[in-house]
Design an enzyme around this catalytic site. Structure first.
Site, PDB file in Angstrom:
ATOM      1  N   GLY A   1       0.804  -1.217   0.000  1.00 49.02           N
ATOM      2  CA  GLY A   1       0.000   0.000   0.000  1.00 49.02           C
ATOM      3  C   GLY A   1       0.835   1.264   0.000  1.00 49.02           C
ATOM      4  O   GLY A   1       0.334   2.347   0.323  1.00 49.02           O
ATOM      5  N   SER A   2       2.115   1.166  -0.399  1.00 43.97           N
ATOM      6  CA  SER A   2       2.961   2.375  -0.341  1.00 43.97           C
ATOM      7  C   SER A   2       2.551   3.380  -1.417  1.00 43.97           C
ATOM      8  O   SER A   2       2.580   4.591  -1.181  1.00 43.97           O
ATOM      9  CB  SER A   2       4.443   2.016  -0.467  1.00 43.97           C
ATOM     10  OG  SER A   2       4.769   1.665  -1.788  1.00 43.97           O
ATOM     11  N   ASN A   3       2.147   2.904  -2.588  1.00 47.99           N
ATOM     12  CA  ASN A   3       1.702   3.840  -3.631  1.00 47.99           C
ATOM     13  C   ASN A   3       0.407   4.522  -3.217  1.00 47.99           C
ATOM     14  O   ASN A   3       0.264   5.728  -3.382  1.00 47.99           O
ATOM     15  CB  ASN A   3       1.529   3.120  -4.978  1.00 47.99           C
ATOM     16  CG  ASN A   3       2.852   2.984  -5.716  1.00 47.99           C
ATOM     17  OD1 ASN A   3       3.378   3.962  -6.241  1.00 47.99           O
ATOM     18  ND2 ASN A   3       3.408   1.784  -5.715  1.00 47.99           N
TER      19      ASN A   3
ATOM     20  N   HIS B   1       4.349   0.363 -13.103  1.00 50.41           N
ATOM     21  CA  HIS B   1       5.092  -0.897 -13.222  1.00 50.41           C
ATOM     22  C   HIS B   1       6.552  -0.619 -12.832  1.00 50.41           C
ATOM     23  O   HIS B   1       7.117   0.385 -13.276  1.00 50.41           O
ATOM     24  CB  HIS B   1       5.010  -1.405 -14.669  1.00 50.41           C
ATOM     25  CG  HIS B   1       5.677  -2.732 -14.848  1.00 50.41           C
ATOM     26  ND1 HIS B   1       5.108  -3.913 -14.426  1.00 50.41           N
ATOM     27  CD2 HIS B   1       6.884  -3.055 -15.374  1.00 50.41           C
ATOM     28  CE1 HIS B   1       5.926  -4.909 -14.692  1.00 50.41           C
ATOM     29  NE2 HIS B   1       7.015  -4.423 -15.264  1.00 50.41           N
TER      30      HIS B   1
ATOM     31  N   GLU C   1       8.816   5.500  -8.159  1.00 50.76           N
ATOM     32  CA  GLU C   1       7.453   5.122  -8.575  1.00 50.76           C
ATOM     33  C   GLU C   1       6.430   6.076  -7.990  1.00 50.76           C
ATOM     34  O   GLU C   1       5.516   6.525  -8.671  1.00 50.76           O
ATOM     35  CB  GLU C   1       7.087   3.738  -8.009  1.00 50.76           C
ATOM     36  CG  GLU C   1       7.572   2.573  -8.759  1.00 50.76           C
ATOM     37  CD  GLU C   1       7.035   1.275  -8.133  1.00 50.76           C
ATOM     38  OE1 GLU C   1       5.875   1.200  -7.724  1.00 50.76           O
ATOM     39  OE2 GLU C   1       7.818   0.322  -8.059  1.00 50.76           O
TER      40      GLU C   1
END
Ligand code: GRF
Length: 206
Positions: free
Chosen positions: A13-15, A105, A175
């Protein structure tokens, strides 16, 4: 932008948290209206819940497409971002949200993408091939894996002593930045599709 985030069973869940924080800090317009996962015990879903972000569990099975569409509609989502969601999105969802679904990605597509290329598998393949650069790609989602038009790419150097873990660690914050940038461009209606090429309207231009 009313964003639904799709998470998988394994992601941390870091994004999603980076996107949430960017929105809270006023760096990204919009709100997360739903974090959608396939299982209640997915770490990303638990993290979202703790942060007070609305969550939904939509388990694959009979009527999956219809239940997903229902969940998206009830949350009034207009945009979808995938963050560790490893399944193919049902056709009807791809069609309904055409041009409004994006994914990140952890490599430079079109290399090291496709079915089975996720998490450590990606970084191991990059190292096994002897690549000198890797990075991340934010792209529109179509009904295949990792094949949609590219919005943002960021590259980093691969170091001689890199392992899949160290490479993943250095790419992750890149990212987050790239994802937030792509979402901002989408929220500001600055992305235009021209075949496979995504044109970016400079800020301040109509
Ligand atoms: C990220 O590495 C992303 O590139 C991939 O899935 C992972 C999700 O990580 N698509 P997190 O759950 O956002 O930390």
């Amino acid at each position: 932008m009313k964003l639904a985030l799709f998470v998988g069973t394994k992601g941390r869940g870091s994004n999603l948290m980076a996107i949430h924080h960017a929105m809270q800090a006023g760096k990204l317009p919009g709100q997360i209206v739903a974090v959608i996962g396939t299982r209640r015990d997915a770490p990303a879903l638990e993290r979202a819940q703790q942060a007070g972000i609305p969550t939904q569990v939509v388990a694959p099975g009979e009527d999956y497409e219809a239940r997903l569409l229902e969940g998206l509609q009830s949350a009034e989502a207009d945009t979808i971002a995938l963050a560790g969601y490893l399944r193919k999105l049902p056709e009807s969802v791809v069609a309904r949200f055409h041009g409004r679904i994006i994914n990140v990605h952890p490599a430079l597509l079109p290399s090291f993408g496709g079915k089975g290329m996720y998490g450590h598998h990606v970084h191991e393949a990059v190292l096994a091939h002897g690549c000198k650069v890797s990075g991340c790609t934010v792209h529109f989602v179509d009904s295949e894996y990792d094949t949609g038009p590219i919005i943002v790419q960021r590259a980093i150097a691969v170091q001689d002593d890199d392992t899949a873990e160290t490479l993943a660690q250095r790419i992750l914050p890149v990212e987050h930045d790239a994802y937030i940038e792509a979402l901002r461009l989408l929220a500001e209606s600055r992305l235009t599709l021209d075949g496979r090429r995504v044109r970016i309207t400079p800020s301040g231009h109509e």
